[in-house]
Write a protein that holds these residues in place. Structure first.
Motif, PDB file in Angstrom:
ATOM      1  N   LEU A 157      -8.089   6.764 -14.125  1.00 49.32           N
ATOM      2  CA  LEU A 157      -7.800   5.353 -14.379  1.00 49.32           C
ATOM      3  C   LEU A 157      -6.584   4.912 -13.561  1.00 49.32           C
ATOM      4  CD1 LEU A 157      -8.290   5.332 -18.254  1.00 49.32           C
ATOM      5  CD2 LEU A 157      -9.932   4.684 -16.497  1.00 49.32           C
ATOM      6  N   PRO A 158      -6.427   3.616 -13.304  1.00 49.61           N
ATOM      7  CA  PRO A 158      -5.287   3.132 -12.505  1.00 49.61           C
ATOM      8  C   PRO A 158      -3.947   3.574 -13.071  1.00 49.61           C
ATOM      9  CG  PRO A 158      -6.911   1.392 -12.769  1.00 49.61           C
ATOM     10  CD  PRO A 158      -7.367   2.526 -13.645  1.00 49.61           C
ATOM     11  N   SER A 159      -3.008   3.845 -12.172  1.00 50.69           N
ATOM     12  CA  SER A 159      -1.688   4.351 -12.554  1.00 50.69           C
ATOM     13  C   SER A 159      -0.786   3.236 -13.085  1.00 50.69           C
ATOM     14  CB  SER A 159      -1.022   5.016 -11.352  1.00 50.69           C
ATOM     15  OG  SER A 159      -1.814   6.072 -10.867  1.00 50.69           O
ATOM     16  N   VAL A 200      -4.763   6.405  -8.858  1.00 50.08           N
ATOM     17  CA  VAL A 200      -5.369   6.652 -10.169  1.00 50.08           C
ATOM     18  C   VAL A 200      -4.751   7.886 -10.799  1.00 50.08           C
ATOM     19  CG1 VAL A 200      -7.556   5.516  -9.635  1.00 50.08           C
ATOM     20  CG2 VAL A 200      -7.256   7.933  -9.086  1.00 50.08           C
ATOM     21  N   THR A 201      -4.870   7.957 -12.118  1.00 51.38           N
ATOM     22  CA  THR A 201      -4.317   9.059 -12.907  1.00 51.38           C
ATOM     23  C   THR A 201      -5.414   9.617 -13.791  1.00 51.38           C
ATOM     24  OG1 THR A 201      -2.155   7.985 -12.937  1.00 51.38           O
ATOM     25  CG2 THR A 201      -2.535   9.700 -14.574  1.00 51.38           C
ATOM     26  N   ASP A 202      -5.456  10.930 -13.910  1.00 50.31           N
ATOM     27  CA  ASP A 202      -6.421  11.554 -14.823  1.00 50.31           C
ATOM     28  C   ASP A 202      -6.083  11.175 -16.259  1.00 50.31           C
ATOM     29  OD1 ASP A 202      -7.843  12.782 -12.819  1.00 50.31           O
ATOM     30  OD2 ASP A 202      -6.634  14.611 -12.876  1.00 50.31           O
ATOM     31  N   ALA A 203      -7.090  10.742 -16.985  1.00 50.83           N
ATOM     32  CA  ALA A 203      -6.906  10.325 -18.375  1.00 50.83           C
ATOM     33  C   ALA A 203      -7.226  11.478 -19.304  1.00 50.83           C
ATOM     34  CB  ALA A 203      -7.799   9.130 -18.692  1.00 50.83           C
ATOM     35  N   VAL A 204      -6.244  11.864 -20.112  1.00 47.11           N
ATOM     36  CA  VAL A 204      -6.422  12.919 -21.097  1.00 47.11           C
ATOM     37  C   VAL A 204      -6.792  12.270 -22.429  1.00 47.11           C
ATOM     38  CG1 VAL A 204      -5.334  14.873 -22.253  1.00 47.11           C
ATOM     39  CG2 VAL A 204      -4.726  14.314 -19.897  1.00 47.11           C
ATOM     40  N   ILE A 256       2.106  -1.544 -18.796  1.00 43.01           N
ATOM     41  CA  ILE A 256       3.147  -2.477 -18.343  1.00 43.01           C
ATOM     42  C   ILE A 256       2.749  -3.106 -17.021  1.00 43.01           C
ATOM     43  CG2 ILE A 256       5.540  -2.641 -17.562  1.00 43.01           C
ATOM     44  CD1 ILE A 256       6.277  -0.559 -19.596  1.00 43.01           C
ATOM     45  N   TRP A 257       2.270  -2.315 -16.077  1.00 39.13           N
ATOM     46  CA  TRP A 257       1.836  -2.864 -14.800  1.00 39.13           C
ATOM     47  C   TRP A 257       0.531  -3.637 -14.961  1.00 39.13           C
ATOM     48  CZ3 TRP A 257       3.091  -4.414 -10.224  1.00 39.13           C
ATOM     49  CH2 TRP A 257       2.111  -4.591  -9.245  1.00 39.13           C
ATOM     50  N   ALA A 258      -0.376  -3.145 -15.789  1.00 39.13           N
ATOM     51  CA  ALA A 258      -1.662  -3.825 -15.966  1.00 39.13           C
ATOM     52  C   ALA A 258      -1.479  -5.245 -16.470  1.00 39.13           C
ATOM     53  CB  ALA A 258      -2.545  -3.028 -16.926  1.00 39.13           C
ATOM     54  N   ASN A 259      -0.473  -5.483 -17.296  1.00 42.03           N
ATOM     55  CA  ASN A 259      -0.230  -6.827 -17.814  1.00 42.03           C
ATOM     56  C   ASN A 259       0.291  -7.791 -16.746  1.00 42.03           C
ATOM     57  OD1 ASN A 259      -1.066  -6.273 -20.410  1.00 42.03           O
ATOM     58  ND2 ASN A 259       0.961  -5.651 -21.101  1.00 42.03           N
ATOM     59  N   GLN A 260       0.737  -7.271 -15.613  1.00 48.10           N
ATOM     60  CA  GLN A 260       1.240  -8.130 -14.534  1.00 48.10           C
ATOM     61  C   GLN A 260       0.164  -8.461 -13.511  1.00 48.10           C
ATOM     62  OE1 GLN A 260       4.350  -9.036 -15.233  1.00 48.10           O
ATOM     63  NE2 GLN A 260       4.193  -7.570 -16.921  1.00 48.10           N
ATOM     64  N   ASP A 283       0.851  -1.199   0.000  1.00 50.31           N
ATOM     65  CA  ASP A 283       0.000   0.000   0.000  1.00 50.31           C
ATOM     66  C   ASP A 283       0.892   1.256   0.000  1.00 50.31           C
ATOM     67  OD1 ASP A 283      -1.974   1.858   0.303  1.00 50.31           O
ATOM     68  OD2 ASP A 283      -2.654   1.192   2.281  1.00 50.31           O
ATOM     69  N   SER A 284       1.196   1.852  -1.154  1.00 51.33           N
ATOM     70  CA  SER A 284       0.703   1.461  -2.454  1.00 51.33           C
ATOM     71  C   SER A 284       1.870   1.254  -3.411  1.00 51.33           C
ATOM     72  CB  SER A 284      -0.214   2.558  -3.000  1.00 51.33           C
ATOM     73  OG  SER A 284       0.561   3.701  -3.346  1.00 51.33           O
ATOM     74  N   VAL A 285       1.579   0.618  -4.541  1.00 49.89           N
ATOM     75  CA  VAL A 285       2.639   0.303  -5.491  1.00 49.89           C
ATOM     76  C   VAL A 285       3.032   1.525  -6.313  1.00 49.89           C
ATOM     77  CG1 VAL A 285       1.005  -0.447  -7.268  1.00 49.89           C
ATOM     78  CG2 VAL A 285       3.330  -1.340  -7.277  1.00 49.89           C
TER      79      VAL A 285
END
Length: 402
Positions: free
Chosen positions: A281-283, A259-263, A287-291, A213-215
């Motif tokens: 959306l998640p930060s 989370v990160t603001d998506a432009v 690359i991280w989403a694929n893990q 908490d948190s990556v």
């Protein structure tokens, strides 16, 4: 490789040395005919060599499909889960959190991510017959101090959260004695924690749950937004280490993500995974989403109030993607006793989520929701220890914003 330690005929060992095959990896990567050609051994000798080297380096005995069918290997059971302590939330995840792989819990500030992680740390300590793991948890903080006061409050209300369990069990377990806290303010400290101290706890059987908490915090502080390429290497190395720990010890890994603001037209916006109505959306990107094995999003909904008895602000817990789950969601609330899923009538609004997805996004499936000794480097939060700095002056007000 020390060939003399293997139960091999000296003639076979001499042939392998003449062929200049030095490691077990070379033996196992060569096919039978190739190894015969290099060593000039018979087919039977090469077959025995392969079996002997494989038996010496595999982590455990092989498991047959018949053993899995009979349930003789519970650690490999695909249906075994860690409960979230609430039948509604368990129904959303079809039993709970998987025991292997990385489960990500993403959301905005004050959505309740830390609340749910603390609740999982308590659920892990219950026996397996009650949905737990029968072991403690290691909690790695990279941002704020560990919320010890809130943990003590959750412990005191366990009987209310889990009324189906015997009172002697909910009041008899030394919960906070089995939660090991590590503070990792930078990437180097986090890598040292994951590679050195956490494996000690897991190998001794002291913990079976890892919470990070948190990556995103450590990578945001060490890398600029434009340094995605430089960030990719350490990020992948961390994910590999977490996966190795999870699969080696059948220990679920929970990673909280910011989370990160998506432009519009940005890389983040294009990797929305069906969250077409979200501007946050998640930060850490693709690359991280694929893990990640399971991605969950926890968000606050408009309305509700904060009070001393807890928060009446409704939350929405959503499955973004998972190999065994459809995209679905349920409403929940955070109270003194923890995070609870709301009853079915109050959760009907989650059915609207599918219509707000893009035309190419899958509609949400809400039909199934209607079913009801210390280690060096760790600070051990002792239950009821007045000398501990976090045990003094426990505030009665519920800390339900994180």
């Amino acid at each position: 490789m020390d060939w003399e330690q293997l139960e091999l005929n000296p003639r076979v060992v001499a042939a392998v040395k003449r062929a200049r095959v030095r490691t077990a990896r070379e033996i196992l990567s060569l096919s039978g005919p190739d190894l015969q050609r290099l060593t000039r051994l018979s087919q039977a000798d090469v077959h025995h060599l392969h079996l002997t080297v494989a038996a010496a380096y595999r982590p455990g005995p092989p498991v047959t499909a018949l053993q899995l069918l009979r349930g003789e290997c519970p650690s490999l059971e695909p249906g075994r889960r860690l409960t979230l302590g609430c039948p509604v939330l368990d129904g959303l995840l079809r039993g709970g959190v998987p025991l292997t792989g990385i489960t990500e819990l993403a959301g905005e500030s004050a959505a309740g991510k830390t609340q749910l992680c603390l609740q999982l740390c308590l659920c892990a300590q219950y026996p397996p017959e009650h949905g737990g793991l029968g072991a403690g948890a290691v909690y790695i903080c990279t941002e704020d101090a560990f919320p010890a006061k809130r943990l003590q409050q959750l412990i005191s209300f366990q009987a209310r959260l889990r009324p189906d369990l015997p009172l002697a069990l909910t009041q008899g377990l030394p919960f906070s004695d089995n939660i090991y806290v590590e503070h990792a303010p930078d990437l180097g400290a986090l890598q040292a924690c994951i590679s050195r101290r956490v494996p000690i706890l897991l190998s001794r059987g002291l913990v079976r749950l890892v919470v990070l908490d948190s990556v995103a915090a450590v990578f945001r502080s060490e890398f600029e937004a434009s340094e995605a390429r430089e960030r990719a290497g350490p990020l992948l190395a961390l994910a590999v280490a977490l996966h190795r720990l999870s699969h080696s010890f059948s220990a679920p890994v929970i990673c909280v993500n910011q989370v990160t603001d998506a432009v519009d037209d940005s890389a983040t916006a294009r990797c929305h995974y069906g969250l077409t109505d979200r501007r946050a959306l998640p930060s850490l990107g693709i690359i991280w989403a694929n893990q990640v094995l399971v991605r969950l999003m926890l968000s606050r909904l408009p309305g509700g109030t904060e009070g001393s008895g807890g928060s009446s602000v409704p939350r929405r817990l959503e499955v973004v993607f998972a190999p065994h789950l459809p995209q679905a969601a349920c409403l929940c609330s955070v109270g003194q006793e923890g995070v609870r899923g709301l009853p079915a009538p109050a959760r009907c609004r989650s059915a609207d989520l599918g219509s707000r997805r893009g035309s190419g996004a899958a509609a949400l499936d809400t039909g199934h929701l209607k079913s009801t000794p210390g280690v060096a480097g760790f600070s051990l939060c002792k239950q009821g220890d007045p000398s501990h700095p976090h045990q003094k002056d426990l505030a009665p007000k519920a800390q339900t914003d994180r």
